[in-house]
Enzyme design. Sequence first.
Site, PDB file in Angstrom:
ATOM      1  N   ARG A  64       0.734  -1.101   0.154  1.00  0.00           N
ATOM      2  CA  ARG A  64       0.060  -0.081  -0.225  1.00  0.00           C
ATOM      3  C   ARG A  64       1.163   1.214   0.083  1.00  0.00           C
ATOM      4  NH1 ARG A  64      -2.611   3.356   4.046  1.00  0.00           N
ATOM      5  NH2 ARG A  64      -4.895   3.738   3.726  1.00  0.00           N
ATOM      6  N   LYS A  85      -5.452   5.622   8.787  1.00  0.00           N
ATOM      7  CA  LYS A  85      -6.546   6.232   7.728  1.00  0.00           C
ATOM      8  C   LYS A  85      -7.474   7.255   7.958  1.00  0.00           C
ATOM      9  CE  LYS A  85      -9.112   4.656   3.936  1.00  0.00           C
ATOM     10  NZ  LYS A  85      -9.939   3.395   3.273  1.00  0.00           N
ATOM     11  N   SER A 128     -12.952  -3.112  -0.799  1.00  0.00           N
ATOM     12  CA  SER A 128     -13.241  -2.603   0.559  1.00  0.00           C
ATOM     13  C   SER A 128     -14.512  -2.127   0.613  1.00  0.00           C
ATOM     14  CB  SER A 128     -12.417  -1.244   0.993  1.00  0.00           C
ATOM     15  OG  SER A 128     -10.780  -1.542   1.387  1.00  0.00           O
TER      16      SER A 128
HETATM   17  N1  TZP Z   1      -8.876   0.946   5.736  1.00  0.00           N
HETATM   18  C1  TZP Z   1      -9.786   0.909   6.730  1.00  0.00           C
HETATM   19  S1  TZP Z   1      -8.977   1.218   8.248  1.00  0.00           S
HETATM   20  C2  TZP Z   1      -7.429   1.240   7.321  1.00  0.00           C
HETATM   21  C3  TZP Z   1      -7.702   0.785   6.087  1.00  0.00           C
HETATM   22  C4  TZP Z   1      -6.622   0.944   5.029  1.00  0.00           C
HETATM   23  C5  TZP Z   1      -6.103   1.407   8.117  1.00  0.00           C
HETATM   24  C6  TZP Z   1      -5.878   0.223   9.035  1.00  0.00           C
HETATM   25  O1  TZP Z   1      -4.758   0.601   9.412  1.00  0.00           O
HETATM   26  P1  TZP Z   1      -4.407   0.042  10.975  1.00  0.00           P
HETATM   27  O2  TZP Z   1      -3.260   0.715  11.057  1.00  0.00           O
HETATM   28  O3  TZP Z   1      -4.126  -1.544  11.122  1.00  0.00           O
HETATM   29  O4  TZP Z   1      -5.382   0.383  11.951  1.00  0.00           O
END
Ligand code: TZP
Length: 213
Positions: free
Chosen positions: A45, A143, A114
């Site tokens: 990513r 995010k 997603s």
């Molecule tokens: N999509 C929903 S939450 C997220 C993404 C890419 C980030 C999740 O990251 P983390 O750091 O594991 O909470």
Amino acid sequence: MGSNFIQAFGSTHLYPITDQHISGLSHAEQVVLLNNCGATLIQLREKLDPPVKFFEQAESAVRVARDLGAKIIINDRVDIALAVKADGVHLGQEDLPPDAARRILGSEAIIGFSTHTLNQARLAAQMPVDYVAIGPIFSTTTKQSANAPVGLDGLARVREALGAIPLVAIGGITSENIGAVIKAGADVVAVIGDIWAPAKDSRVRIKRLLNYS
Ligand code: TZP
Ligand code: MG
């Protein structure tokens, strides 16, 4: 569709996602570290670097992964997934739709999508996807998103609606809550922060997530 994705995890439930900027490591270095700890399917990513840089990094990460026997999924970019011969792509609600990605990547590619609500997950179940991701499950700082956390109850409702379709949970998942997330119905958990956050020992954190009980 479907079975290749779940089979790729063996007996583990961790779907790690790379982050160069949090980890301070290249995507290829993260793939090596993750695979050395036992991860078998990894998502690359990249939200900050331009496509030319991500393409180069993804190409070397896929090369390394091939040697290690790990699978690579590319976040967002169908073009880069195709160009570097990745194993698949992970698409968001605003990326190329899964059916268009399927036409480009073919029937063997792993395509994930997603979703952030029960309704989006129901719609995703009708699409040519290998897995549906739901999140955030818990609040997360990785995010910036307008979507409210769905929680364990929301995850359980999505599981019920999807039947046997592989389900990935994401957002705020750690070695402390992974057990509850799997129990609520996720097949695997996608994690960034708990693996790469500074001041944490990534190897220890990855192994805890891989060997949770
Ligand atoms: N999509 C929903 S939450 C997220 C993404 C890419 C980030 C999740 O990251 P983390 O750091 O594991 O909470
Ligand atoms: Mg995306």
